[in-house]
Design a protein around this motif. Structure first.
Motif, PDB file in Angstrom:
ATOM      1  N   ALA A 246       0.829  -1.204   0.000  1.00 46.65           N
ATOM      2  CA  ALA A 246       0.000   0.000   0.000  1.00 46.65           C
ATOM      3  C   ALA A 246       0.862   1.252   0.000  1.00 46.65           C
ATOM      4  O   ALA A 246       0.572   2.225  -0.693  1.00 46.65           O
ATOM      5  N   GLN A 247       1.952   1.219   0.775  1.00 47.01           N
ATOM      6  CA  GLN A 247       2.848   2.372   0.818  1.00 47.01           C
ATOM      7  C   GLN A 247       3.556   2.555  -0.515  1.00 47.01           C
ATOM      8  O   GLN A 247       3.708   3.676  -1.002  1.00 47.01           O
ATOM      9  N   ASP A 248       3.995   1.441  -1.123  1.00 45.54           N
ATOM     10  CA  ASP A 248       4.635   1.528  -2.444  1.00 45.54           C
ATOM     11  C   ASP A 248       3.677   2.120  -3.469  1.00 45.54           C
ATOM     12  O   ASP A 248       4.080   2.910  -4.332  1.00 45.54           O
ATOM     13  N   ALA A 249       2.403   1.743  -3.381  1.00 48.00           N
ATOM     14  CA  ALA A 249       1.403   2.278  -4.306  1.00 48.00           C
ATOM     15  C   ALA A 249       1.204   3.771  -4.076  1.00 48.00           C
ATOM     16  O   ALA A 249       1.042   4.536  -5.043  1.00 48.00           O
ATOM     17  N   GLN A 250       1.210   4.199  -2.813  1.00 48.90           N
ATOM     18  CA  GLN A 250       1.094   5.629  -2.518  1.00 48.90           C
ATOM     19  C   GLN A 250       2.256   6.400  -3.110  1.00 48.90           C
ATOM     20  O   GLN A 250       2.072   7.478  -3.670  1.00 48.90           O
ATOM     21  N   VAL A 251       3.454   5.848  -2.970  1.00 50.65           N
ATOM     22  CA  VAL A 251       4.651   6.500  -3.508  1.00 50.65           C
ATOM     23  C   VAL A 251       4.564   6.592  -5.025  1.00 50.65           C
ATOM     24  O   VAL A 251       4.828   7.644  -5.619  1.00 50.65           O
ATOM     25  N   ALA A 252       4.177   5.500  -5.677  1.00 53.01           N
ATOM     26  CA  ALA A 252       4.078   5.486  -7.142  1.00 53.01           C
ATOM     27  C   ALA A 252       3.071   6.513  -7.629  1.00 53.01           C
ATOM     28  O   ALA A 252       3.316   7.229  -8.616  1.00 53.01           O
ATOM     29  N   GLY A 253       1.934   6.613  -6.966  1.00 52.32           N
ATOM     30  CA  GLY A 253       0.930   7.598  -7.360  1.00 52.32           C
ATOM     31  C   GLY A 253       1.386   9.015  -7.113  1.00 52.32           C
ATOM     32  O   GLY A 253       1.102   9.924  -7.911  1.00 52.32           O
ATOM     33  N   ALA A 254       2.115   9.233  -6.024  1.00 54.89           N
ATOM     34  CA  ALA A 254       2.538  10.585  -5.658  1.00 54.89           C
ATOM     35  C   ALA A 254       3.491  11.193  -6.668  1.00 54.89           C
ATOM     36  O   ALA A 254       3.466  12.409  -6.912  1.00 54.89           O
ATOM     37  N   VAL A 255       4.361  10.381  -7.273  1.00 58.34           N
ATOM     38  CA  VAL A 255       5.351  10.919  -8.203  1.00 58.34           C
ATOM     39  C   VAL A 255       4.834  10.970  -9.639  1.00 58.34           C
ATOM     40  O   VAL A 255       5.556  11.419 -10.543  1.00 58.34           O
ATOM     41  N   LEU A 256       3.608  10.547  -9.863  1.00 57.76           N
ATOM     42  CA  LEU A 256       3.059  10.500 -11.220  1.00 57.76           C
ATOM     43  C   LEU A 256       3.101  11.846 -11.953  1.00 57.76           C
ATOM     44  O   LEU A 256       3.318  11.871 -13.167  1.00 57.76           O
ATOM     45  N   PRO A 257       2.920  12.999 -11.273  1.00 55.97           N
ATOM     46  CA  PRO A 257       2.969  14.269 -12.003  1.00 55.97           C
ATOM     47  C   PRO A 257       4.343  14.608 -12.557  1.00 55.97           C
ATOM     48  O   PRO A 257       4.463  15.415 -13.484  1.00 55.97           O
ATOM     49  N   LEU A 258       5.398  14.017 -11.992  1.00 56.48           N
ATOM     50  CA  LEU A 258       6.764  14.367 -12.377  1.00 56.48           C
ATOM     51  C   LEU A 258       7.157  13.768 -13.723  1.00 56.48           C
ATOM     52  O   LEU A 258       6.665  12.704 -14.103  1.00 56.48           O
ATOM     53  N   PRO A 259       8.084  14.408 -14.435  1.00 51.04           N
ATOM     54  CA  PRO A 259       8.708  13.735 -15.575  1.00 51.04           C
ATOM     55  C   PRO A 259       9.356  12.438 -15.097  1.00 51.04           C
ATOM     56  O   PRO A 259       9.834  12.351 -13.960  1.00 51.04           O
ATOM     57  N   VAL A 260       9.383  11.449 -15.954  1.00 46.52           N
ATOM     58  CA  VAL A 260       9.921  10.133 -15.593  1.00 46.52           C
ATOM     59  C   VAL A 260      11.330  10.257 -15.013  1.00 46.52           C
ATOM     60  O   VAL A 260      11.696   9.563 -14.057  1.00 46.52           O
ATOM     61  N   GLN A 261      12.126  11.177 -15.555  1.00 45.93           N
ATOM     62  CA  GLN A 261      13.520  11.310 -15.134  1.00 45.93           C
ATOM     63  C   GLN A 261      13.666  11.749 -13.675  1.00 45.93           C
ATOM     64  O   GLN A 261      14.731  11.553 -13.067  1.00 45.93           O
ATOM     65  N   LEU A 262      12.630  12.334 -13.102  1.00 45.40           N
ATOM     66  CA  LEU A 262      12.716  12.861 -11.736  1.00 45.40           C
ATOM     67  C   LEU A 262      12.045  11.979 -10.695  1.00 45.40           C
ATOM     68  O   LEU A 262      12.191  12.218  -9.490  1.00 45.40           O
ATOM     69  N   ARG A 263      11.318  10.972 -11.110  1.00 42.50           N
ATOM     70  CA  ARG A 263      10.478  10.212 -10.175  1.00 42.50           C
ATOM     71  C   ARG A 263      11.279   9.413  -9.155  1.00 42.50           C
ATOM     72  O   ARG A 263      10.963   9.421  -7.967  1.00 42.50           O
ATOM     73  N   ALA A 264      12.300   8.710  -9.587  1.00 40.39           N
ATOM     74  CA  ALA A 264      13.032   7.821  -8.679  1.00 40.39           C
ATOM     75  C   ALA A 264      13.745   8.585  -7.567  1.00 40.39           C
ATOM     76  O   ALA A 264      13.940   8.062  -6.473  1.00 40.39           O
ATOM     77  N   GLY A 265      14.122   9.838  -7.832  1.00 39.77           N
ATOM     78  CA  GLY A 265      14.890  10.602  -6.845  1.00 39.77           C
ATOM     79  C   GLY A 265      14.070  11.507  -5.963  1.00 39.77           C
ATOM     80  O   GLY A 265      14.629  12.215  -5.110  1.00 39.77           O
ATOM     81  N   ALA A 266      12.749  11.515  -6.118  1.00 39.22           N
ATOM     82  CA  ALA A 266      11.911  12.443  -5.358  1.00 39.22           C
ATOM     83  C   ALA A 266      11.591  11.911  -3.961  1.00 39.22           C
ATOM     84  O   ALA A 266      11.382  10.711  -3.775  1.00 39.22           O
ATOM     85  N   THR A 267      11.555  12.822  -3.010  1.00 38.83           N
ATOM     86  CA  THR A 267      11.041  12.492  -1.673  1.00 38.83           C
ATOM     87  C   THR A 267       9.521  12.438  -1.758  1.00 38.83           C
ATOM     88  O   THR A 267       8.904  13.232  -2.468  1.00 38.83           O
ATOM     89  N   VAL A 268       8.918  11.515  -1.020  1.00 34.41           N
ATOM     90  CA  VAL A 268       7.454  11.418  -0.975  1.00 34.41           C
ATOM     91  C   VAL A 268       7.001  11.513   0.478  1.00 34.41           C
ATOM     92  O   VAL A 268       7.551  10.842   1.351  1.00 34.41           O
TER      93      VAL A 268
END
Length: 201
Positions: free
Chosen positions: A31-53
């Motif tokens: 559930a937490q992983d899903a929250q993280v994945a949804g939270a970074v969705l607005p970002l360009p793909v290149q920025l998603r892995a490095g973003a704090t959630v």
């Protein structure tokens, strides 16, 4: 006197609790992983892995779900309402966003900035957001449909539309706002260029 019955019973209860926690842990992690994945969705793909959630608790204080490395901070969706609303900002700007959640935004936040109670970086920074009805977001696939609109924003506190060379929101018809960048809240701490797109991602 040592109570063997109580000890055995207590051990059984504790054992059941441990088993229950063990069974729930993977589900909670998913559930937490899903929250993280949804939270970074607005970002360009290149920025998603490095973003704090983060998620906001009941008092609108941020709680870190995942620490990041690139200076972008994303606020996870609140699963207890009927909207899908996720947004990301630079770490230098997001304290202003948090404060808006806490005290109602708008003029109150502006007053705290002017009084020196809330620090605001005046450097231009990017923002990203997806917003729409909860039914427009598919958590299993981490995708949105046409009911969810996603956009980018470029924040430049206290600058006006005329100063940065974009039209003011008031001068751009709604029918043209998905094809023409424009400035919202011109001249205020929340002044930013809106770059909108048709829904569905």
């Amino acid at each position: 006197m040592y109570n063997l019955t109580a000890s055995v019973y207590g051990g059984r209860v504790m054992g059941k609790i441990i088993v229950l926690v063990a069974l729930l842990s993977p589900a909670l992690a998913f559930a937490q992983d899903a929250q993280v994945a949804g939270a970074v969705l607005p970002l360009p793909v290149q920025l998603r892995a490095g973003a704090t959630v983060v998620r906001l608790n009941d008092t609108k204080q941020p709680e870190v779900l995942r620490a990041g490395t690139n200076g972008m901070v994303c606020i996870a969706d609140n699963p207890n309402d009927d909207e899908f609303d996720v947004r990301c900002y630079r770490d230098t700007f997001i304290p202003v966003v948090y404060r808006g959640f806490q005290i109602g935004g708008g003029e109150k936040v502006g007053a705290e900035i002017q009084a020196g109670k809330l620090r605001l970086s005046k450097e231009p920074t990017a923002g990203y957001r997806c917003l729409g009805p909860a039914a427009g977001y598919d958590a299993a696939r981490n995708t949105t449909d046409a009911r969810i609109e996603c956009w980018q924003s470029l924040h430049f506190p206290y600058r006006t539309a005329a100063e940065v060379g974009f039209p003011d929101e008031a001068d751009v018809p709604e029918s043209e706002q998905q094809s023409t960048p424009y400035v919202m809240a011109s001249g205020t701490y929340w002044s930013h260029v809106m770059i909108r797109h048709p829904g569905g991602h």
